[in-house]
Design a protein around this motif. Structure first.
Motif, PDB file in Angstrom:
ATOM      1  N   LYS A 138       1.025  -1.780   0.019  1.00  0.00           N
ATOM      2  CA  LYS A 138       0.504  -0.164   0.066  1.00  0.00           C
ATOM      3  C   LYS A 138       1.312   1.424   0.017  1.00  0.00           C
ATOM      4  O   LYS A 138       0.790   2.596  -0.617  1.00  0.00           O
TER       5      LYS A 138
ATOM      6  N   ARG B 226      -4.252   3.599  -7.174  1.00  0.00           N
ATOM      7  CA  ARG B 226      -5.164   4.092  -6.593  1.00  0.00           C
ATOM      8  C   ARG B 226      -6.517   3.072  -6.134  1.00  0.00           C
ATOM      9  O   ARG B 226      -6.989   2.710  -5.105  1.00  0.00           O
ATOM     10  N   ASN B 227      -6.732   1.523  -7.355  1.00  0.00           N
ATOM     11  CA  ASN B 227      -8.108   1.098  -6.732  1.00  0.00           C
ATOM     12  C   ASN B 227      -7.460   0.256  -6.014  1.00  0.00           C
ATOM     13  O   ASN B 227      -7.468  -0.658  -5.010  1.00  0.00           O
TER      14      ASN B 227
ATOM     15  N   GLY C  74      -7.410   1.958  -2.390  1.00  0.00           N
ATOM     16  CA  GLY C  74      -8.881   2.011  -2.098  1.00  0.00           C
ATOM     17  C   GLY C  74      -9.492   0.667  -1.720  1.00  0.00           C
ATOM     18  O   GLY C  74     -10.317   0.231  -0.484  1.00  0.00           O
ATOM     19  N   LYS C  75      -8.697  -0.949  -2.659  1.00  0.00           N
ATOM     20  CA  LYS C  75      -9.479  -2.196  -1.840  1.00  0.00           C
ATOM     21  C   LYS C  75      -8.950  -2.365  -0.418  1.00  0.00           C
ATOM     22  O   LYS C  75      -9.052  -2.692   0.634  1.00  0.00           O
TER      23      LYS C  75
ATOM     24  N   GLU D  28      -7.664  -0.071   1.662  1.00  0.00           N
ATOM     25  CA  GLU D  28      -8.403   0.173   3.154  1.00  0.00           C
ATOM     26  C   GLU D  28      -9.765   0.136   3.036  1.00  0.00           C
ATOM     27  O   GLU D  28     -10.186  -0.134   4.116  1.00  0.00           O
ATOM     28  N   LEU D  29     -10.381  -0.221   2.026  1.00  0.00           N
ATOM     29  CA  LEU D  29     -12.365  -0.518   2.588  1.00  0.00           C
ATOM     30  C   LEU D  29     -11.897  -1.784   2.870  1.00  0.00           C
ATOM     31  O   LEU D  29     -12.819  -2.497   4.102  1.00  0.00           O
ATOM     32  N   ALA D  30     -10.814  -3.176   2.777  1.00  0.00           N
ATOM     33  CA  ALA D  30     -10.573  -3.870   4.182  1.00  0.00           C
ATOM     34  C   ALA D  30     -10.431  -3.835   5.335  1.00  0.00           C
ATOM     35  O   ALA D  30     -11.336  -5.045   5.455  1.00  0.00           O
ATOM     36  N   LYS D  31     -10.278  -3.433   5.670  1.00  0.00           N
ATOM     37  CA  LYS D  31     -10.084  -2.556   7.087  1.00  0.00           C
ATOM     38  C   LYS D  31     -11.382  -2.309   7.836  1.00  0.00           C
ATOM     39  O   LYS D  31     -11.630  -2.757   8.845  1.00  0.00           O
ATOM     40  N   TYR D  32     -12.576  -2.028   6.850  1.00  0.00           N
ATOM     41  CA  TYR D  32     -14.025  -2.303   7.646  1.00  0.00           C
ATOM     42  C   TYR D  32     -14.579  -3.527   7.513  1.00  0.00           C
ATOM     43  O   TYR D  32     -15.717  -3.196   7.595  1.00  0.00           O
ATOM     44  N   LYS D  33     -14.221  -4.736   6.557  1.00  0.00           N
ATOM     45  CA  LYS D  33     -15.342  -5.533   5.941  1.00  0.00           C
ATOM     46  C   LYS D  33     -15.559  -6.400   7.094  1.00  0.00           C
ATOM     47  O   LYS D  33     -14.537  -6.703   8.181  1.00  0.00           O
TER      48      LYS D  33
END
Length: 405
Positions: free
Chosen positions: A336, A392-393, A396-397, A399-404
């Motif tokens: 990242k 960037r993609n 983003g993935k 970063e989103l994985a932290k909240y799944k």
């Protein structure tokens, strides 16, 4: 940002070398390229390059990268960063003088990590000594190469050999007269259900029958001689199976291992470019007096200088953080942070160079200053080793994985 006494000493020696030999000879370097062009071979190594390589080698300013190998200077990525930045200030000239230029650095790191002893002896050692240069043949004109699984180049077994067919472009360095070997990526198993196991990497000597450099590609009209960017065709190119790196189906794995260090090196160098552009902008702003007062007294100029200072320092800190993570937790865990700097640093440099060009007026886009050529190179980095959108993609993935859940 505190560096070790060893790094500080190398910074001092490197800056002295740049002041004594690099900056005073930049014009001569480009003049000799044009002389070679007029003589019919712009891809020949300028005499001043050969001369300064010997001086750098004699002064121990050679192969400063390779953090994981005893073949380098024993520096970590974090320690190499400020040195690479200094070299980047003369991005088309200095890195090669110290044997620290792309794509050779990435190729040498690839060979250190993944080549067998025979391959290292044949190709790595001459690269480390500066006897030869190399290129990396991955990108293809017919597919969206930002997704490496799209690569179509064909590698088929035939007896004890591989037979290669395909077309590559942006094979940087393949035009250089000293380029002797390509690291080629293609598909050995296109039907493998795991799309990340279809590709392999193989060493291809440039003089192998069937390898043809079709043309030089330009960047905003610059051909970047003597290095250059080539389109290369491969027609029934036959190489021994012993030339494969690591093993069949390991090409994607090697690519990921290679591109991490390559990306951070690009970012280190482009920070040096941006620093030099800011220096030129400040000097120009103090010297030029449109409408009766210096440019430096114009509010917009001061605002741009301040913004440039902030942006450069932000990018440098991001790069140092990524380098630290690569050293401490490894390239894979630092993916990242590597992606972040690959987006941030070239975009920052493009903006800073643009402001510097604006301060120079028409001179800024002429050949009399390094700014136009620097902008062309910095803009290219928003594609090289993966475009901004891909990075960037990925960010983003992650970063989103932290909240799944």
């Amino acid at each position: 940002m505190e560096f070790s006494p060893k790094v500080k000493e190398l910074q001092e020696r490197l800056n002295k070398f740049m002041d004594t030999y690099i900056y005073p000879n930049e014009a001569l370097f480009h003049h000799q390229i044009e002389e070679n062009r007029l003589a019919g071979n712009p891809w020949r190594t300028p005499a001043i390059m050969k001369e300064l390589k010997e001086k750098a080698k004699a002064e121990g300013l050679w192969n400063l990268f390779l953090p994981e190998s005893s073949l380098g200077a024993g520096l970590s990525n974090y320690e190499y960063a400020p040195l690479c930045e200094i070299m980047g200030r003369s991005t088309h000239f200095a890195p090669e003088v110290f044997n620290c230029s792309a794509p050779d650095t990435g190729n040498m790191e690839t060979l250190v990590r993944y080549a067998n002893e025979e391959q290292k002896e044949k190709w790595l050692m001459p690269l480390l000594s500066g006897e030869i240069r190399s290129a990396f043949a991955m990108t293809e004109p017919a597919v969206a190469s930002s997704d490496a699984t799209n690569i179509e180049a064909d590698i088929k077994k035939d007896g004890t050999d591989y037979v290669i067919n395909g077309r590559k472009w942006w094979t940087s360095g393949a035009l250089h007269e000293d380029c002797k070997v390509l690291i080629f990526m293609g598909k050995t198993d296109p039907e493998n259900p795991d799309k990340y196991r279809q590709q392999s990497m193989i060493l291809v000597p440039l003089d192998t029958p069937g390898v043809k450099v079709e043309r030089a590609l330009t960047v905003f009209g610059y051909d970047h001689a003597p290095h250059g960017h080539a389109e290369v065709s491969f027609t029934n190119v036959r190489v021994p199976q012993s030339n494969v790196l690591l093993g069949e189906g390991r090409g994607f794995e090697i690519a990921q291992g290679r591109l991490g260090p390559g990306r951070i090196h690009h970012c280190m160098r482009v920070i040096g470019v941006a620093e030099r552009a800011l220096e030129l902008m400040c000097r120009r702003a103090l010297e030029r007096k449109p409408f009766g007062r210096p440019l430096a007294d114009q509010g917009v100029t001061r605002e741009r200088i301040a913004s440039a200072r902030i942006m450069i320092d932000q990018a440098r800190l991001l790069v140092l953080n990524a380098a630290h993570m690569m050293d401490t937790v490894g390239n894979k865990v630092a993916k990242k942070e590597i992606a972040m700097i690959k987006v941030a640093a070239p975009s920052m440099a493009c903006q800073v160079i643009d402001w510097a060009m604006q301060a120079h007026g028409g001179a800024g886009v002429s050949q009399d200053f390094f700014l136009a050529a620097a902008y062309a190179s910095a803009r290219t980095l928003r594609f090289a080793d993966g475009p901004d959108e891909v990075h960037r993609n990925q960010i983003g993935k992650l970063e989103l994985a932290k909240y799944k859940v």
